[in-house]
Design an enzyme around this catalytic site. Structure first.
Site, PDB file in Angstrom:
ATOM      1  N   ASP A 347       0.840  -1.182   0.000  1.00 34.45           N
ATOM      2  CA  ASP A 347       0.000   0.000   0.000  1.00 34.45           C
ATOM      3  C   ASP A 347       0.887   1.249   0.000  1.00 34.45           C
ATOM      4  O   ASP A 347       1.887   1.300   0.722  1.00 34.45           O
ATOM      5  CB  ASP A 347      -0.872  -0.038   1.263  1.00 34.45           C
ATOM      6  CG  ASP A 347      -1.909   1.051   1.303  1.00 34.45           C
ATOM      7  OD1 ASP A 347      -2.787   1.043   0.421  1.00 34.45           O
ATOM      8  OD2 ASP A 347      -1.843   1.903   2.208  1.00 34.45           O
ATOM      9  N   GLU A 376       1.428   0.171  -4.919  1.00 35.78           N
ATOM     10  CA  GLU A 376       0.950   1.455  -5.421  1.00 35.78           C
ATOM     11  C   GLU A 376       2.153   2.387  -5.525  1.00 35.78           C
ATOM     12  O   GLU A 376       2.711   2.777  -4.497  1.00 35.78           O
ATOM     13  CB  GLU A 376      -0.063   2.057  -4.456  1.00 35.78           C
ATOM     14  CG  GLU A 376      -1.375   1.314  -4.384  1.00 35.78           C
ATOM     15  CD  GLU A 376      -2.349   2.013  -3.432  1.00 35.78           C
ATOM     16  OE1 GLU A 376      -3.490   2.258  -3.846  1.00 35.78           O
ATOM     17  OE2 GLU A 376      -1.982   2.329  -2.298  1.00 35.78           O
TER      18      GLU A 376
END
Ligand code: CA
Length: 665
Positions: A347, A376
């Site tokens: 993340d 990400e």
């Protein structure tokens, strides 16, 4: 234990006048510890506690008989040792007991913490548990193994949340919202359609990517009857499974064993498990386990001494400091070894530094060369970490064995993620063609792709297709179904399903690795809620009756996945191969892309594959080279084994559809 203070260093005050850089220097001067016995070790000599807290004046261990609400039965004063650690030991194996640490810093006795390395906890992760991990292994665990994916591009990733997947009554699953939901064989809907693990096998995905499944903060594990929902991006204990996904959060053995049973059942079905990991921030600031263990060290700060917040959640961790970098590396190694996890999704990965991500990849590949790692490649806010050190999408080629999500393809195909009404290539909005092509070639350099026309990226940032994850939707933002409903007012459901098929056909035939949000194969929606992180089951749970209602949609997705898995031409591994084998046709009509994959690419049995995507609302007359072609997809239908043949020449590609042809000889 004898308690003795050898040093009494002053706490570093987070005064407003101290600049972030000076603070970095101070923290970087702290002694570090690289032993693998941090916090708890049980061996034949007893139970040993080792806490890293260089600036503490004192540290102690409290021992308990239960997981909460009882007084300590013993207090062990820890002794300062080398490398900033404190140690205490007892001669017995304390299996079945619980413990917390308490450190005193700057004269202040901080609150109790289970530490940062608790591998088992009781209810709400308050106290760490001492358990015998050998007792948590399911039958056959020694020989358990995930699927073989020599390259990440061989993976088909299915992103799911435990409650979404099984909470709906139509799932037919007994252990709703639990790890065990993924162990139940032969579950069905009232209509008789397969659900759960059988559904995943039928669909043909290679990996499930489970939303955060470490212990997180937001769900009260003592009140599970109230069916609380949260995505789980609020980390509390990074190295123990979330209690609400177990059948008994008070029992530390249960959550460990049940998560392993889930992994084992998926592995037995030939499916790997990717964990979503959120090392970039913690749910709490001063009250986090990091702050209660070694205050200050694990976070980044602004010039005024306040927590910097690249996560948008109140703080950001400092992977560029040795002990935080080590923590991330050792934590994923632990999950890979103890739980046989097959991959990790980071993340807000750009909050981490490139060097740490390279260490992660290098160390994980030593454990399992088939492990997949992606994240990400962005932050949610600014960070003191210099841009050139961030694990950004644009820096992906500075990493080895780490992939990033392509927002290029995502936004170009369906329209901008945050503007609900915006359309994309598949829904008739011109101007996205070149960006879709960037997605098709997985953001690698290609002589026919003009990056100056890219919507999101202006240069070929990927050095290889193994660095790119392609998708059109995930747990964040509107589901594809809801996005299409909001951006295609006045359309019929049948038209929107056609648009979804076209969008996913682009994803699954593109180079890179495809990623699917759970339930979209049934055209699931979230009732228009774009940020459903704490919405109830009524919004988030997948209604499995859709599988029969939208049966043709499911069949299309299953066949699309079969096409990809049968044909290595869609899974090239180098930029050179892509540049050599993919040839785009010159097309002047808006919302049309036509290209070929030639030369039995990547060892494919098919000599050439012709793909024409028509995202416009008008039929497009495509020119197909001479010879005989097997029809694989046409007018919203697909069959990986072919649906007859056509001769080269002119052929009509219906509005909002993909044409896929194969030259077999
Ligand atoms: Ca929890």
């Amino acid at each position: 234990m004898q308690f003795k203070t050898l040093l009494a260093p002053a706490v570093i005050m987070l005064a407003g006048s101290v600049f972030a850089q000076q603070m970095d220097e101070q923290y970087n001067a702290w002694p570090t510890y690289s032993g693998d016995d941090l916090e708890l070790l049980v061996d034949n000599n007893g139970t040993h506690f080792t806490l890293w807290s260089p600036k503490a004046d004192a540290a102690e261990v409290l021992i308990y008989n239960t997981d909460r609400n009882t007084p300590a039965t013993d207090t062990l004063r820890m002794k300062r040792s080398d490398g900033g650690v404190w140690r205490a030991s007892v001669p017995d194996k304390l299996y079945g007991k619980f413990y917390t640490f308490v450190v005193t810093v700057g004269g202040k006795r901080l609150a109790e913490t289970p530490g940062i390395w608790a591998k088992a906890t009781g209810t709400n992760g308050e106290r760490a548990a001492i358990i015998d991990f050998a007792a948590t292994n399911p039958e056959g665990w020694d020989t358990d193994k995930g699927p073989s994916t020599p390259n990440i591009t061989d993976a088909v990733i299915y992103e799911m949340h435990h409650r979404d997947f099984s909470a709906h009554p139509s799932s037919g699953i007994v252990h709703k919202g639990k790890f065990l939901a993924l162990t139940e064989p032969a579950t069905k809907t009232p209509q008789g359609a397969a659900t759960g693990i059988e559904h995943l096998k039928e669909l043909g995905v290679t990996h499930v990517h489970i939303l955060p499944s470490y212990d997180y903060n937001s769900v009260d594990e003592s009140q599970l009857q109230s069916n609380q929902y949260n995505w789980g991006y609020d980390p509390q204990n990074y190295n123990t499974p979330e209690g609400s996904y177990s059948t008994d959060p008070a029992n530390p053995l249960a959550r460990v064993r049940e998560m392993k049973e889930m992994v084992k059942a998926l592995h037995d079905a030939g499916i790997g498990v990717v964990m979503d990991v959120v090392y970039n921030h913690t749910a709490e600031n001063d009250g986090s386990n990091f702050s209660l263990t070694a205050p200050g060290y694990f976070y980044r700060y602004r010039a005024d001494g306040s927590y910097s917040d690249a996560s948008g959640c109140g703080n950001e961790t400092a992977s560029d400091r040795k002990m935080m970098s080590d923590f991330i590396v050792n934590s994923v190694k632990y999950w890979a070894k103890e739980y046989h996890i097959d991959g990790f999704r980071f993340d807000l990965m750009a909050i981490h530094d490139i060097e740490t991500m390279n260490r992660v990849a290098e160390e994980l590949k030593k454990i399992n060369p088939d492990i997949i790692i992606y994240g990400e490649g962005w932050t949610a806010g600014d960070s003191p970490l210099p841009v050139e050190r961030r694990a950004l999408k644009e820096n992906v080629d500075k990493m080895r064995g780490v992939a990033v999500f392509s927002d290029d393809l995502r936004d170009a195909v369906k329209g901008h993620y945050s503007n609900a009404a915006d359309r994309g290539f598949a829904t008739g909005k011109p101007g996205n063609e070149e960006t879709v092509k960037i997605g098709i070639v997985a953001a690698t350099a290609h002589p026919q792709v003009d990056y100056s026309k890219g919507n999101n990226s202006k240069f070929p940032y990927a050095g290889a297709p193994t660095e790119i994850i392609n998708y059109v939707s995930c747990h964040d933002d509107l589901t594809l179904t809801d996005k299409l409903a909001k951006s295609m007012p006045g359309s019929t459901e049948a038209q929107r399903q056609r648009a979804a098929r076209l969008a996913q056909t682009i994803v699954f035939t593109s180079q890179g690795t495809p990623f699917l949000f759970a339930g979209e194969e049934m055209f699931r929606n979230k009732k228009g809620v774009h940020n459903s992180y704490k919405s109830p089951d009524s919004i988030n749970a997948i209604d499995w009756t859709l599988k029969t209602k939208n049966g043709e949609q499911f069949d299309y997705y299953r066949e699309l996945i079969r096409l990809r898995r049968n044909h290595p031409a869609f899974r090239m591994t180098t930029a050179d191969e892509i540049a050599r084998n993919i040839v785009f046709d010159k097309i002047t009509s808006p919302n049309v892309i036509s290209y070929s994959i030639r030369n039995n690419a990547n060892g494919d049995e098919w000599k050439e594959i012709k793909l024409v995507f028509n995202g416009s609302e008008s039929p497009f007359v495509a020119r197909i080279p001479k010879g005989e072609w097997t029809v694989i997809a046409r007018d919203g239908k697909i069959d990986a084994d072919g649906m007859g043949t056509i001769k080269g020449g002119s052929t009509v590609v219906a509005p909002t559809s993909a044409l896929i042809l194969a030259r077999i000889r």
